[in-house]
Scaffold this active site. Structure first.
Site, mmCIF file in Angstrom:
data_model
loop_
_atom_site.group_PDB
_atom_site.id
_atom_site.type_symbol
_atom_site.label_atom_id
_atom_site.label_comp_id
_atom_site.label_asym_id
_atom_site.label_seq_id
_atom_site.Cartn_x
_atom_site.Cartn_y
_atom_site.Cartn_z
ATOM 1 N N GLU A 183 -66.169 -25.888 -55.652
ATOM 2 C CA GLU A 183 -67.474 -25.429 -56.271
ATOM 3 C C GLU A 183 -67.837 -26.573 -57.458
ATOM 4 O O GLU A 183 -67.883 -26.771 -58.572
ATOM 5 C CB GLU A 183 -66.945 -24.698 -58.234
ATOM 6 C CG GLU A 183 -65.955 -23.381 -57.418
ATOM 7 C CD GLU A 183 -64.938 -22.484 -58.824
ATOM 8 O OE1 GLU A 183 -64.913 -22.643 -59.856
ATOM 9 O OE2 GLU A 183 -65.174 -21.289 -58.523
ATOM 10 N N LYS A 202 -67.637 -10.779 -63.296
ATOM 11 C CA LYS A 202 -67.938 -11.143 -61.771
ATOM 12 C C LYS A 202 -68.344 -10.153 -61.290
ATOM 13 O O LYS A 202 -68.195 -8.570 -60.653
ATOM 14 C CB LYS A 202 -67.427 -11.601 -61.312
ATOM 15 C CG LYS A 202 -66.265 -13.655 -61.137
ATOM 16 C CD LYS A 202 -65.113 -13.291 -61.083
ATOM 17 C CE LYS A 202 -64.125 -14.816 -61.391
ATOM 18 N NZ LYS A 202 -63.624 -14.774 -60.331
#
Length: 437
Positions: A212, A346
């Protein structure tokens, strides 16, 4: 306006794994969406359909999901003649075509790609931006729009990086910024100073980044990580203006009712594993020492009693991710049992835009906050930037200020803030209550 063509193909995510891209054609043109994927996925998430053929892509191919779009979903949508502005009707049609509770037949990755494409086509049909269209779908206020606080994942551990650090994400949040543009500058400065510190303390390779975009030095403990982050914040002169968040992602180190912070060691000593109460004590020690405002997934995804016991003892944001998986049934239980005060949303955990909006509103109705999230296997698609603004969530996490698939979302938010001008406000210290601003 109805859909005239639907086409899916295999493309690749930020980890080099196959994923699904969908294109929809209407009289207004062609619209695309790409589906992300997670590394530390919850067992209660909608099913991401993978081929399982070990001779190709190590079993991670998505040709089945692609075929399901091209041979099942696409023809059914065209035959239905549903207008692209009928988001709920189209999403419900796909759910019906799948016929399972977790989208395991057609795949959430197939269904979501179409769902997001439809939203883009509908916004174009109405002649408005995507975030305004999402606000209409969610019946959210638009006066003003709320620009979120970015929670930058600047240091990676857990399943997202090598090294021995158990906890997965250490984030910085520029709550003291006056705008998203200023938050980006502050985040950039802290991130680069953190990189310098990591290299100084752990060698040149410590500047390497995880999935990330955060640095991933071979750090042993959360304290080591937090000390370095706080030092970087202070070097920049942002003490009090930049706060810290942690995502433990402990489901990967939950063993026999205990938590193994040394889970990356094959011969980890069970006598050192922590009970839920001991882990709570550890969290409290971190909260006392560091400027932490947010804890995500402090406990494992089915350790319900530990969640509710812990929430009673803290006054910071407690985010449910693996616990709830953007699933309405699990969100309802978490609300009832008072397990958390914030939902991590999400898109691919549930698999349609309609269900994602319903999950956000379910959380808001309970007085919870909502944070919009990327996945560790991301793409260049910036859809969640429009989603967080459209839903007035007030907070987003999309990784560090590194790697283009992360910056795609942040850069889109810069554009949205500039476009809106005086018609938007930066959530700042009230990030948890974005929908109330």
């Amino acid at each position: 306006m109805s859909i005239t063509k639907v086409h899916a193909r295999t493309v690749y995510d930020s980890r080099g794994n196959p994923t699904v891209e969908v294109e929809i054609t209407t009289e207004n043109g062609l619209f695309r969406a790409i589906v992300p994927s997670g590394a530390s996925t919850g067992i209660h998430e909608a099913v991401e359909l993978r081929d399982g053929n070990k001779s190709e892509w190590m079993g991670k191919g998505v040709t089945k999901a692609v075929s399901n779009v091209n041979s099942i979903i696409g023809p059914a949508l065209i035959k239905s003649d549903l207008c692209v502005t009928n988001q709920k009707g189209i999403d419900e049609l796909m759910i019906s075509l799948d016929g399972t509770s977790n989208k395991s037949r057609l795949g959430a990755n197939a269904i979501l790609g179409v769902s997001l494409c439809v939203a883009r086509a509908a916004a174009a049909q109405k002649g408005i931006t995507l975030y305004k269209y999402i606000a209409e779908l969610a019946d959210a206020r638009q006066d003003p729009f709320v620009i979120p606080v970015p929670f930058f994942n600047v240091l990676n551990g857990g399943a997202h990086a090598g090294g021995s650090l158990a906890m997965q994400e250490f984030k910085i949040a520029p709550v003291g910024a006056q705008s998203f543009a200023e938050a980006m500058r502050m985040g950039s400065e802290v991130y680069h100073h953190l990189k310098i510190l990591a290299k100084e303390q752990y060698g040149p390779s410590a500047g390497n980044v995880g999935d990330e975009g955060g640095v991933a030095p071979d750090i042993d403990t959360a304290e080591d990580a937090l000390d370095m982050i706080v030092k970087a914040i202070n070097i920049c002169g942002y003490e009090g203006r930049v706060k810290v968040g942690i995502d433990s992602a402990p489901s990967v180190f939950y063993k026999d009712g205990k938590y193994d912070l040394n889970f990356k060691e094959p011969n980890s000593d069970p006598s050192h594993w922590l009970s839920p109460a001991q882990l709570a004590e550890y969290y409290h020690s971190l909260l006392k020492k560091y400027p932490i405002i947010s804890l995500e997934d402090p406990y494992a995804e089915d350790d319900w009693s530990s969640w509710s016991a812990f929430l009673k003892t803290v006054n910071v944001q407690i985010i449910a991710d693996d616990l709830t998986c953007t699933n309405k049934t699990r969100i309802a239980r978490a609300i009832e049992e008072k397990c958390a005060n914030t939902l991590l949303l999400k898109l691919n955990q549930i698999g349609t835009l309609t269900e994602s909006i319903e999950a956000a509103n379910q959380a808001f109705d309970a007085g919870w906050g909502v944070m919009i999230s990327h996945r560790s296997g991301e793409t260049e698609d910036p859809f969640i930037a429009d989603l967080v603004v459209g839903l007035r969530c007030g907070q987003i996490k999309s990784g560090a200020l590194s790697r283009s698939e992360r910056l795609a979302k942040y850069n889109e938010l810069l554009r949205i803030e500039e476009e809106l001008g005086d018609d938007c406000i930066y959530a700042g210290h009230r990030f948890h209550d974005g929908n109330k601003l």
